[in-house]
Design an enzyme around this catalytic site. Sequence first.
Site, short mmCIF file in Angstrom:
data_model
loop_
_atom_site.label_atom_id
_atom_site.label_comp_id
_atom_site.label_asym_id
_atom_site.label_seq_id
_atom_site.Cartn_x
_atom_site.Cartn_y
_atom_site.Cartn_z
N SER A 198 0.92 -1.29 0.04
CA SER A 198 0.13 -0.04 0.02
C SER A 198 0.82 1.31 -0.07
CB SER A 198 -0.95 -0.26 1.21
OG SER A 198 -2.18 -0.71 0.84
N SER A 214 -6.39 3.25 4.06
CA SER A 214 -5.91 2.49 2.75
C SER A 214 -6.58 1.96 1.95
CB SER A 214 -4.81 1.70 3.41
OG SER A 214 -3.94 1.59 2.38
N LYS A 249 0.03 3.92 -2.71
CA LYS A 249 -1.00 4.87 -2.63
C LYS A 249 -0.27 6.24 -2.49
CE LYS A 249 -4.77 1.86 -0.89
NZ LYS A 249 -4.01 0.51 -0.73
#
Length: 269
Positions: free
Chosen positions: A68, A128, A71
């Site tokens: 993640s 997230s 991102k």
Amino acid sequence: MGLRKFGPFGRLKKAFGQAVGIIAVSVALATAPSVAEANSKYAGIVVDAKTGKVLYANNANARRYPASTTKIMTLYVLFEELEAGRVSLNTKMKVSRYAAGRPPTKLGLRVGGSLRVKDAIYALITKSANDASTVIAEHISGSEKAFGRRMTQTARAIGMRNTTFRNPHGLPNSKQVTTAADLALLGRAIQDRFPKYYKYFNTRSYTYAGRRMGNHNKLLGRVRGVDGIKTGYTNASGFNLVTNVKRDNRQIVAVVLGGRTGKSVMRRW
């Protein structure tokens, strides 16, 4: 994700708290016992955010899975769109069936509904949310695949030579890779270019549709000077962290990839 689960992250926290100052982070990492040998997924780097000077590095250019932390780049591209005036914080982005079907962690968006850009930013930074990431990608580029190309092109423009993106959320893809050095570069670039929007990374919690979402970055509020930016985890990547710290007229970006969980790991640290 508690700090106790991040082997090297515990060292980071201890170092940040020492009176000798922010530079002690690099010392704590460098003296960690046999980090690379203990965990083949591990990679780390500590960089002076103002000068780019590398204070510590271990496997910094070895390719790893971003999970993640992907991102950060998704938001970088979104911030480009905001800066260019092609979207605003109140722009409503359509939720497709594909976006709504992304696996957790997610907001649970409804097919045919919409998501404001501002809510999407908070959703990526705190929860997230994978579905929100796909909504952003489809709104900007039409598909995850096309957005992945945009992300990779942006990475090259920043100087991230060893990073390839295939999706906006970091869900497993064997061809989506990065390095600790590249993520440190991204961590510096996003705050230098978008100081107006970077402040969102300091959000500890956000409420959406009546549900409170806490930030996965548990260093926020616990370590003086930490103001973001992103954690990540998949089975393939291990626990990842990109963080920024400002203290005593110093600023660093630190990246730890491949952190391991469990009491057995903590005993090694």
